[in-house]
Scaffold this motif. Structure first.
Motif, short mmCIF file in Angstrom:
data_model
loop_
_atom_site.label_atom_id
_atom_site.label_comp_id
_atom_site.label_asym_id
_atom_site.label_seq_id
_atom_site.Cartn_x
_atom_site.Cartn_y
_atom_site.Cartn_z
N ILE A 155 0.84 -1.21 0.00
CA ILE A 155 0.00 0.00 0.00
C ILE A 155 0.86 1.25 0.00
O ILE A 155 0.68 2.16 -0.82
CB ILE A 155 -0.93 0.00 1.23
CG1 ILE A 155 -1.96 -1.14 1.12
CG2 ILE A 155 -1.65 1.34 1.35
CD1 ILE A 155 -2.78 -1.33 2.38
N ALA A 156 1.81 1.31 0.93
CA ALA A 156 2.62 2.52 1.10
C ALA A 156 3.54 2.76 -0.09
O ALA A 156 3.87 3.91 -0.39
CB ALA A 156 3.44 2.43 2.39
N GLY A 157 3.95 1.69 -0.78
CA GLY A 157 4.87 1.85 -1.90
C GLY A 157 4.27 2.55 -3.10
O GLY A 157 4.98 3.21 -3.86
N GLY A 158 2.95 2.40 -3.30
CA GLY A 158 2.30 3.09 -4.41
C GLY A 158 2.52 2.45 -5.77
O GLY A 158 2.07 2.99 -6.79
N ASN A 159 3.19 1.29 -5.82
CA ASN A 159 3.45 0.60 -7.09
C ASN A 159 3.26 -0.90 -6.91
O ASN A 159 3.63 -1.47 -5.88
CB ASN A 159 4.87 0.86 -7.60
CG ASN A 159 5.05 2.27 -8.08
OD1 ASN A 159 4.60 2.64 -9.16
ND2 ASN A 159 5.71 3.09 -7.26
N GLY A 160 2.69 -1.53 -7.93
CA GLY A 160 2.49 -2.97 -7.90
C GLY A 160 3.61 -3.72 -8.59
O GLY A 160 4.57 -3.14 -9.09
N LYS A 161 3.49 -5.03 -8.63
CA LYS A 161 4.47 -5.88 -9.29
C LYS A 161 4.26 -5.83 -10.81
O LYS A 161 3.14 -5.67 -11.28
CB LYS A 161 4.34 -7.32 -8.81
CG LYS A 161 4.57 -7.51 -7.32
CD LYS A 161 4.30 -8.94 -6.91
CE LYS A 161 4.46 -9.13 -5.41
NZ LYS A 161 4.12 -10.50 -4.98
#
Length: 451
Positions: A246-252
């Motif tokens: 969530i906090a990263g703002g980017n998915g795989k």
């Protein structure tokens, strides 16, 4: 039509019948019409796209796809995107969860749509005035700062991409029967129903999920609100990757069926979580390690154990009934005013407003962990300031909101861990500023600098 704008595509809508005899509309990216990646979309709705059928269908699209008329521009996800106006310049527009697209007068938004699988049904009920009356009743209750923060949080999401595109949030932590779910419901009522039993009409969700599923929810909450109730429903060791996702703002990054890499998903949203323990405590329970600073300063623990736990049940029921019957208005009103007042294209004043609230809470020279934490509270303050100015929140909300913000700030100052002399001095300075409105300055002497 040639469109080269991020988060934008031209879409074909195919009407197909699945194996149950149900007529379904399948949106297909025009850029994918010459590949086999679209066959997965058809398979998902029950269309048997075996090799022969698939090849015939792709051949048909190659021959006739370019001739499809009545095309429309489709926003690939909820929230902000850019499109060219009649003046030839790029302007921000906003695709709301309801499917309505908001833009300046010089944008032709009638021919723009949100991708159909992101559109929620029946997001609006009652009126904005009915919702405001419920907020007025809320302001009559003493010591419910988490409900006040909840009511404000629904308006923060649209501001984040206009700042730095981050994904901050607050975690309501404390004993049961403290109204944590009610706080989340107040936030969710800005964009749709606060009833978590109606996921197709609102944003309320339970955190009984995996990191991959949360990634989809986060993309769906872009520029609006990610609401996840009950962190205690999952094990502590499972919570850690979810929080970092969530906090990263980017998915795989993943592959399409034809082996070509898909663009990694991304999002910028305001997150609200709830649980019996804060994230820092849950992390230590799971891995024995402390929560990383990167996540800790984006998702702030707010201990609600000391809030008013004796609000009469009839008042709680009355407030819940009020937002069940009046919801889905304030978020879209807020976005519309951001656009019409020019903030969506020119963010200079927004940055000045945030700086003002950072300085009044933490002083002018705040650094380190608390400086990053106070930025989250400052954006909340900007949202409330604008919402009151535009009549979206009632004026009496301001006093209750200020009490709530000061309570969170006191908890941050009281619970922060500092690793250097400078950070300790920063904490003392911010505490003095918060309590007495005074600043600590350096006094120069022959022997050096004394604080």
């Amino acid at each position: 039509r040639d469109v080269a704008i991020q988060d934008y595509s031209i879409s074909l809508h195919l009407k197909v019948m699945n194996h149950k005899g149900e007529a379904l509309e399948v949106p297909i990216n025009r850029g994918a019409t010459l590949t086999k990646s679209i066959l997965g979309d058809l398979w998902n709705v029950g269309w048997d796209a075996n090799n022969k059928n698939g090849e015939l269908f792709i051949d048909f699209l190659r021959e006739h796809g370019a001739a499809v008329k009545n095309t429309r521009l489709v926003s690939a996800k909820r929230g902000w995107f850019q499109m060219k106006g009649l003046d030839g310049a790029l302007h921000r527009a906003f695709a709301a969860p309801s499917g309505i697209v908001y833009g300046k007068e010089n944008l032709v938004t009638e021919n723009v749509a949100l991708r159909s699988d992101w559109v929620l049904n029946n997001t609006k009920k009652g009126s904005l005035e009915g919702w405001k009356n419920a907020v007025r009743d809320l302001c009559e209750i003493e010591n419910v700062p988490h409900w006040i923060i909840g009511a404000a949080s629904g308006l923060v999401g649209p501001l984040l991409e206009l700042y730095d595109g981050s994904t901050p949030g607050i975690v309501f932590a404390g004993d049961t029967s403290r109204g944590k779910t009610t706080a989340l419901a107040w936030a969710a009522s800005s964009w749709g129903t606060p009833d978590e039993r109606a996921p197709h009409s609102g944003l309320m969700r339970n955190l009984r999920s995996t990191a991959n599923a949360v990634e989809v929810l986060a993309v769906g909450a872009n520029s609006t609100l990610l609401v996840l109730d009950e962190t205690n429903l999952i094990e502590a060791r499972q919570l850690e990757p979810i929080v970092y996702t969530i906090a990263g703002g980017n998915g795989k990054q993943r592959l399409r069926q034809d082996g070509v890499a898909r663009d990694a998903s991304s999002w910028s949203t305001f997150t609200l979580l709830s649980g019996e323990a804060g994230l820092a405590q849950r992390f230590e329970q799971g891995s024995g390690k402390k929560m990383g600073k990167g996540a800790a300063v984006r998702l702030l623990d707010f201990d609600v154990s000391g809030v008013n736990g004796k609000v009469p049940l009839e008042i709680i029921r009355s407030l819940r009934e009020a937002i069940l019957n009046n919801h889905g208005w304030s978020g879209e009103y807020f976005v519309d005013r951001l656009i019409r007042e020019g903030y969506a294209d020119d963010t200079k004043e927004l940055w000045m407003m945030r700086r003002h609230h950072i300085e009044r809470l933490a002083g002018k020279d705040s650094v380190g962990v608390t400086a990053r934490a106070v930025e989250i509270l400052a954006i909340l303050c900007v949202a409330v300031e604008l919402a009151i100015r535009w009549g979206i929140l009632p004026t009496e909300f301001n006093a209750r909101f200020e009490e709530a913000i000061q309570e969170i700030w006191r908890q941050i100052l009281g619970g922060a861990v500092f690793n250097s002399h400078q950070e300790i001095m920063d904490q003392i300075s911010m505490w003095i500023n918060a309590k007495w409105g005074r600043s600590v300055v350096d006094i120069k002497s022959d022997q050096g600098c004394v604080s």
